[in-house]
Write a protein that holds these residues in place. Structure first.
Motif, PDB file in Angstrom:
ATOM      1  N   GLU A  86      -2.563   5.774  -0.555  1.00 62.33           N
ATOM      2  CA  GLU A  86      -3.514   4.630  -0.132  1.00 62.33           C
ATOM      3  C   GLU A  86      -3.615   4.654   1.631  1.00 62.33           C
ATOM      4  O   GLU A  86      -4.593   4.405   2.160  1.00 62.33           O
ATOM      5  N   GLN A  87      -2.371   4.708   1.855  1.00 60.90           N
ATOM      6  CA  GLN A  87      -2.269   4.593   3.523  1.00 60.90           C
ATOM      7  C   GLN A  87      -2.901   5.831   4.171  1.00 60.90           C
ATOM      8  O   GLN A  87      -3.537   5.583   5.269  1.00 60.90           O
ATOM      9  N   GLN A  89      -1.813  -5.575   8.176  1.00 61.52           N
ATOM     10  CA  GLN A  89      -1.730  -4.692   7.045  1.00 61.52           C
ATOM     11  C   GLN A  89      -2.881  -5.203   5.981  1.00 61.52           C
ATOM     12  O   GLN A  89      -3.564  -4.471   5.313  1.00 61.52           O
ATOM     13  N   MET A 107       0.904  -1.243   0.111  1.00 62.27           N
ATOM     14  CA  MET A 107      -0.069  -0.139   0.009  1.00 62.27           C
ATOM     15  C   MET A 107       0.991   1.262   0.049  1.00 62.27           C
ATOM     16  O   MET A 107       1.830   1.428   1.041  1.00 62.27           O
ATOM     17  N   ALA A 167      -6.629   5.060   4.483  1.00 60.20           N
ATOM     18  CA  ALA A 167      -7.105   3.898   5.262  1.00 60.20           C
ATOM     19  C   ALA A 167      -7.177   3.853   6.810  1.00 60.20           C
ATOM     20  O   ALA A 167      -6.724   5.030   7.075  1.00 60.20           O
ATOM     21  N   GLU A 192      -6.010  -3.130   4.528  1.00 57.37           N
ATOM     22  CA  GLU A 192      -6.528  -3.302   2.995  1.00 57.37           C
ATOM     23  C   GLU A 192      -8.002  -3.945   2.844  1.00 57.37           C
ATOM     24  O   GLU A 192      -8.508  -3.100   2.012  1.00 57.37           O
ATOM     25  N   THR A 217     -10.564  -1.289   4.427  1.00 57.28           N
ATOM     26  CA  THR A 217     -10.663  -0.234   3.552  1.00 57.28           C
ATOM     27  C   THR A 217     -11.566  -0.517   2.243  1.00 57.28           C
ATOM     28  O   THR A 217     -12.300   0.337   1.956  1.00 57.28           O
ATOM     29  N   GLU A 218     -11.016  -1.436   1.659  1.00 52.33           N
ATOM     30  CA  GLU A 218     -11.512  -1.804   0.462  1.00 52.33           C
ATOM     31  C   GLU A 218     -13.232  -2.192   0.553  1.00 52.33           C
ATOM     32  O   GLU A 218     -14.087  -1.647  -0.367  1.00 52.33           O
TER      33      GLU A 218
END
Length: 149
Positions: A5-6, A35, A1, A9, A39, A42-43
């Motif tokens: 993107e981080q 992690q 990521m 998140a 992800e 977040t997705e």
């Protein structure tokens, strides 16, 4: 990521804290596990929000609300989540209504106590007694005199 993107998140410390709530106290979670979950959530949030946003767009609305999220979850096949979120949303709204009612009662009680003070402050001044001089438009008007002869 990557960094962009981080930034979008959930914080990894929060993700780790949530994950630990469902594990035995002695269990550990690797950095990679946190992690990966970061992800995934977040997705998932983006996926559900996009579906709710599409619904709002079709209805010419700009604000996504809790009902839209419940609808999106159900529409995407997450019926169990939709039911759980709908129950949470109902309880949340009920608690918010009770908070407003409680605050209004508290306000009404303090307002009633200070009502007499407010009436005194807002009440117009009493008219002057008729035997005194009055100032009207920067002129002094004397009361009519009675003829005592």
């Amino acid at each position: 990521m990557d960094q962009e993107e981080q930034d979008k998140a959930l914080p990894i410390a929060n993700v780790g804290r949530i994950m630990k709530q469902n594990l035995p106290p002695s269990a550990k979670i690797s950095k990679e596990g946190k992690q990966l979950m970061q992800e995934c959530v977040t997705e998932f949030i983006s996926f559900v929000t996009a579906e709710a946003s599409d619904k709002c767009h079709k209805e010419n609305r700009k604000t996504v609300n809790g009902d839209d999220i419940c609808w999106a979850l159900s529409s995407l096949g997450f019926d169990n989540y939709a039911e759980a979120i709908a129950m949470y949303l109902h309880k949340y709204r009920q608690a918010e209504r009770e908070k407003i009612i409680h605050n209004n009662k508290k306000y009404e009680g303090s307002a009633a106590k200070s009502l007499n003070q407010t009436q005194l402050i807002l009440a117009p001044p009493p008219p002057p007694p008729p035997s005194l001089s009055r100032v009207t438009h920067h002129k002094v008007q004397n009361p009519p005199t009675t003829d005592q002869s």
